[in-house]
Design a protein around this motif. Structure first.
Motif, PDB file in Angstrom:
ATOM      1  N   THR A  73      -4.917  39.886   1.602  1.00 26.47           N
ATOM      2  CA  THR A  73      -5.646  39.995   2.985  1.00 26.47           C
ATOM      3  C   THR A  73      -6.195  41.164   2.841  1.00 26.47           C
ATOM      4  OG1 THR A  73      -3.708  38.903   3.718  1.00 26.47           O
ATOM      5  CG2 THR A  73      -5.377  40.284   5.121  1.00 26.47           C
ATOM      6  N   ARG A  74      -5.886  42.614   2.278  1.00 26.92           N
ATOM      7  CA  ARG A  74      -6.608  43.582   2.021  1.00 26.92           C
ATOM      8  C   ARG A  74      -7.815  43.492   1.386  1.00 26.92           C
ATOM      9  NH1 ARG A  74      -1.313  47.473   1.446  1.00 26.92           N
ATOM     10  NH2 ARG A  74      -0.874  47.960   3.464  1.00 26.92           N
ATOM     11  N   GLU A  75      -7.806  42.680   0.211  1.00 25.40           N
ATOM     12  CA  GLU A  75      -8.997  42.614  -0.638  1.00 25.40           C
ATOM     13  C   GLU A  75      -9.959  42.099  -0.012  1.00 25.40           C
ATOM     14  OE1 GLU A  75      -9.241  41.006  -5.033  1.00 25.40           O
ATOM     15  OE2 GLU A  75      -7.303  41.471  -4.649  1.00 25.40           O
ATOM     16  N   LEU A  76      -9.765  40.824   0.953  1.00 18.83           N
ATOM     17  CA  LEU A  76     -10.672  40.033   1.511  1.00 18.83           C
ATOM     18  C   LEU A  76     -11.321  40.936   2.902  1.00 18.83           C
ATOM     19  CD1 LEU A  76      -8.977  36.760   2.168  1.00 18.83           C
ATOM     20  CD2 LEU A  76     -10.834  36.878   0.825  1.00 18.83           C
ATOM     21  N   LYS A  77     -10.377  41.794   3.258  1.00 18.74           N
ATOM     22  CA  LYS A  77     -10.851  42.672   4.457  1.00 18.74           C
ATOM     23  C   LYS A  77     -11.900  43.935   4.206  1.00 18.74           C
ATOM     24  CE  LYS A  77      -9.538  40.118   7.875  1.00 18.74           C
ATOM     25  NZ  LYS A  77     -10.388  39.586   8.660  1.00 18.74           N
ATOM     26  N   SER A  78     -11.539  44.066   2.548  1.00 19.11           N
ATOM     27  CA  SER A  78     -12.544  45.257   2.235  1.00 19.11           C
ATOM     28  C   SER A  78     -13.889  44.587   1.568  1.00 19.11           C
ATOM     29  CB  SER A  78     -11.662  46.189   1.422  1.00 19.11           C
ATOM     30  OG  SER A  78     -11.526  45.397   0.262  1.00 19.11           O
ATOM     31  N   HIS A  79     -13.923  43.416   1.869  1.00 18.17           N
ATOM     32  CA  HIS A  79     -14.989  42.915   1.051  1.00 18.17           C
ATOM     33  C   HIS A  79     -16.221  42.721   2.137  1.00 18.17           C
ATOM     34  CE1 HIS A  79     -17.711  39.955  -0.912  1.00 18.17           C
ATOM     35  NE2 HIS A  79     -16.955  40.371  -2.169  1.00 18.17           N
ATOM     36  N   ASP A  80     -17.451  43.081   1.981  1.00 18.37           N
ATOM     37  CA  ASP A  80     -18.240  43.098   2.833  1.00 18.37           C
ATOM     38  C   ASP A  80     -18.961  41.701   3.512  1.00 18.37           C
ATOM     39  OD1 ASP A  80     -18.837  45.843   3.107  1.00 18.37           O
ATOM     40  OD2 ASP A  80     -20.419  45.897   1.765  1.00 18.37           O
ATOM     41  N   LEU A  81     -18.698  40.517   2.387  1.00 25.31           N
ATOM     42  CA  LEU A  81     -19.035  39.293   2.613  1.00 25.31           C
ATOM     43  C   LEU A  81     -18.228  38.529   3.466  1.00 25.31           C
ATOM     44  CD1 LEU A  81     -21.368  38.534  -0.307  1.00 25.31           C
ATOM     45  CD2 LEU A  81     -22.096  38.869   2.155  1.00 25.31           C
ATOM     46  N   LEU A  82     -17.059  39.114   3.172  1.00 20.01           N
ATOM     47  CA  LEU A  82     -15.891  38.036   3.446  1.00 20.01           C
ATOM     48  C   LEU A  82     -14.965  38.676   4.672  1.00 20.01           C
ATOM     49  CD1 LEU A  82     -14.599  36.928   0.182  1.00 20.01           C
ATOM     50  CD2 LEU A  82     -16.075  35.679   1.645  1.00 20.01           C
ATOM     51  N   LYS A  83     -15.364  39.981   5.091  1.00 16.96           N
ATOM     52  CA  LYS A  83     -14.263  40.808   5.975  1.00 16.96           C
ATOM     53  C   LYS A  83     -14.339  39.910   7.376  1.00 16.96           C
ATOM     54  CE  LYS A  83     -17.529  44.087   7.126  1.00 16.96           C
ATOM     55  NZ  LYS A  83     -17.943  45.443   6.763  1.00 16.96           N
ATOM     56  N   ASN A  84     -15.355  39.159   7.801  1.00 18.82           N
ATOM     57  CA  ASN A  84     -15.318  38.845   9.150  1.00 18.82           C
ATOM     58  C   ASN A  84     -14.560  37.471   9.346  1.00 18.82           C
ATOM     59  OD1 ASN A  84     -16.608  41.190  10.094  1.00 18.82           O
ATOM     60  ND2 ASN A  84     -18.631  40.159   9.406  1.00 18.82           N
ATOM     61  N   THR A  96      -6.769  24.103  -0.349  1.00 21.70           N
ATOM     62  CA  THR A  96      -5.278  24.718  -0.398  1.00 21.70           C
ATOM     63  C   THR A  96      -5.274  25.404  -1.683  1.00 21.70           C
ATOM     64  OG1 THR A  96      -4.197  22.730  -1.104  1.00 21.70           O
ATOM     65  CG2 THR A  96      -4.232  23.223   1.228  1.00 21.70           C
ATOM     66  N   SER A  97      -4.467  26.494  -1.855  1.00 27.17           N
ATOM     67  CA  SER A  97      -4.341  27.288  -3.243  1.00 27.17           C
ATOM     68  C   SER A  97      -2.824  27.694  -3.224  1.00 27.17           C
ATOM     69  CB  SER A  97      -5.245  28.201  -3.185  1.00 27.17           C
ATOM     70  OG  SER A  97      -5.011  28.944  -4.720  1.00 27.17           O
ATOM     71  N   SER A  98      -2.195  27.662  -4.270  1.00 27.88           N
ATOM     72  CA  SER A  98      -0.995  28.082  -4.287  1.00 27.88           C
ATOM     73  C   SER A  98      -1.058  29.496  -4.843  1.00 27.88           C
ATOM     74  CB  SER A  98      -0.157  27.115  -5.098  1.00 27.88           C
ATOM     75  OG  SER A  98      -0.450  26.996  -6.505  1.00 27.88           O
ATOM     76  N   THR A  99      -1.969  30.131  -5.090  1.00 31.23           N
ATOM     77  CA  THR A  99      -1.876  31.414  -5.521  1.00 31.23           C
ATOM     78  C   THR A  99      -3.198  32.302  -5.049  1.00 31.23           C
ATOM     79  OG1 THR A  99      -2.594  32.976  -7.659  1.00 31.23           O
ATOM     80  CG2 THR A  99      -2.942  30.440  -7.548  1.00 31.23           C
ATOM     81  N   SER A 100      -2.975  33.579  -4.896  1.00 33.91           N
ATOM     82  CA  SER A 100      -4.061  34.410  -4.266  1.00 33.91           C
ATOM     83  C   SER A 100      -4.504  35.165  -5.492  1.00 33.91           C
ATOM     84  CB  SER A 100      -3.722  35.203  -3.209  1.00 33.91           C
ATOM     85  OG  SER A 100      -2.548  35.981  -3.773  1.00 33.91           O
ATOM     86  N   ASN A 101      -4.657  35.005  -6.599  1.00 33.63           N
ATOM     87  CA  ASN A 101      -5.251  35.464  -7.789  1.00 33.63           C
ATOM     88  C   ASN A 101      -6.776  35.228  -7.400  1.00 33.63           C
ATOM     89  OD1 ASN A 101      -2.602  35.799  -8.634  1.00 33.63           O
ATOM     90  ND2 ASN A 101      -2.762  34.539 -10.303  1.00 33.63           N
ATOM     91  N   HIS A 102      -7.449  36.122  -8.076  1.00 32.27           N
ATOM     92  CA  HIS A 102      -9.078  36.291  -7.791  1.00 32.27           C
ATOM     93  C   HIS A 102      -9.271  35.296  -6.500  1.00 32.27           C
ATOM     94  CE1 HIS A 102      -8.778  36.451 -12.377  1.00 32.27           C
ATOM     95  NE2 HIS A 102      -8.143  35.354 -12.230  1.00 32.27           N
ATOM     96  N   ILE A 103      -8.508  36.185  -5.436  1.00 32.97           N
ATOM     97  CA  ILE A 103      -9.029  35.776  -4.050  1.00 32.97           C
ATOM     98  C   ILE A 103     -10.415  35.709  -3.780  1.00 32.97           C
ATOM     99  CG2 ILE A 103      -8.455  38.045  -3.076  1.00 32.97           C
ATOM    100  CD1 ILE A 103      -7.141  35.216  -1.507  1.00 32.97           C
ATOM    101  N   ILE A 104     -11.129  36.750  -4.151  1.00 30.51           N
ATOM    102  CA  ILE A 104     -12.572  36.879  -3.667  1.00 30.51           C
ATOM    103  C   ILE A 104     -13.261  35.507  -4.148  1.00 30.51           C
ATOM    104  CG2 ILE A 104     -14.608  38.214  -3.929  1.00 30.51           C
ATOM    105  CD1 ILE A 104     -12.372  39.616  -2.062  1.00 30.51           C
ATOM    106  N   ASP A 105     -13.062  35.364  -5.399  1.00 34.43           N
ATOM    107  CA  ASP A 105     -13.795  34.283  -6.132  1.00 34.43           C
ATOM    108  C   ASP A 105     -13.217  32.811  -5.519  1.00 34.43           C
ATOM    109  OD1 ASP A 105     -14.738  35.782  -8.002  1.00 34.43           O
ATOM    110  OD2 ASP A 105     -13.466  35.517  -9.513  1.00 34.43           O
ATOM    111  N   GLN A 106     -11.977  32.612  -5.136  1.00 34.86           N
ATOM    112  CA  GLN A 106     -11.616  31.249  -4.517  1.00 34.86           C
ATOM    113  C   GLN A 106     -12.307  31.417  -3.137  1.00 34.86           C
ATOM    114  OE1 GLN A 106      -7.573  29.794  -4.606  1.00 34.86           O
ATOM    115  NE2 GLN A 106      -6.864  31.709  -5.577  1.00 34.86           N
ATOM    116  N   VAL A 107     -12.160  32.417  -2.431  1.00 34.50           N
ATOM    117  CA  VAL A 107     -12.843  32.397  -0.801  1.00 34.50           C
ATOM    118  C   VAL A 107     -14.186  32.113  -1.087  1.00 34.50           C
ATOM    119  CG1 VAL A 107     -13.088  33.349   1.296  1.00 34.50           C
ATOM    120  CG2 VAL A 107     -10.737  33.413  -0.009  1.00 34.50           C
ATOM    121  N   MET A 108     -15.063  32.738  -1.744  1.00 35.75           N
ATOM    122  CA  MET A 108     -16.530  32.710  -1.911  1.00 35.75           C
ATOM    123  C   MET A 108     -17.003  31.378  -2.280  1.00 35.75           C
ATOM    124  SD  MET A 108     -18.195  35.826  -1.616  1.00 35.75           S
ATOM    125  CE  MET A 108     -19.514  36.147  -2.548  1.00 35.75           C
ATOM    126  N   ALA A 109     -16.041  30.672  -3.184  1.00 39.00           N
ATOM    127  CA  ALA A 109     -16.321  29.349  -3.556  1.00 39.00           C
ATOM    128  C   ALA A 109     -16.404  28.342  -2.540  1.00 39.00           C
ATOM    129  CB  ALA A 109     -15.562  28.771  -4.603  1.00 39.00           C
TER     130      ALA A 109
END
Length: 120
Positions: A65-76, A31-44
């Motif tokens: 969400t848009r940031e995740l969806k525009s990221h090649d490795l995470l969009k799926n 869980t996370s209470s912030t979506s800052n650095h969303i790509i780093d958080q999700v990649m980790a």
């Protein structure tokens, strides 16, 4: 191997509730209470599914969400938009989320939406 769920919400009660429910159901949860650095958080963590609250400090749910969806490795990775807002469906559409869950939700709804998106 357990499926991994990542929940973003600034409400610690909701995070605790989700943790209890999902661990009981056999998922690994972060869980996370912030979506800052969303790509780093999700990649980790590389979750199988993400729940995204609408109202998050700094970076809101739509932008995250848009940031995740525009990221090649995470969009799926399916993103479920998660809000008490009456417009949760249109917010989810704006964000490009894969589904949505209105708050307050019941345990079955939470488990159903996860199994629906992870069965694909």
């Amino acid at each position: 191997m357990n499926k991994k769920v990542f929940v973003f919400d600034d409400n610690t009660d909701i995070l605790e509730l989700c943790t209890i429910i999902l661990q009981d159901a056999g998922y690994d949860i972060k869980t996370s209470s912030t979506s800052n650095h969303i790509i780093d958080q999700v990649m980790a963590y590389t979750p199988d599914i993400i729940f995204m609250d609408n109202w998050l400090p700094d970076v809101g749910g739509i932008d995250a969400t848009r940031e995740l969806k525009s990221h090649d490795l995470l969009k799926n990775i399916p993103v479920i938009y998660f809000s008490a807002n009456n417009d949760v469906k249109s917010l989810a559409d704006q964000a490009g989320a894969d589904g949505y869950l209105s708050k307050p939700f019941d345990i079955e709804e939470l488990e159903d939406i996860i199994s629906k998106h992870l069965a694909m």
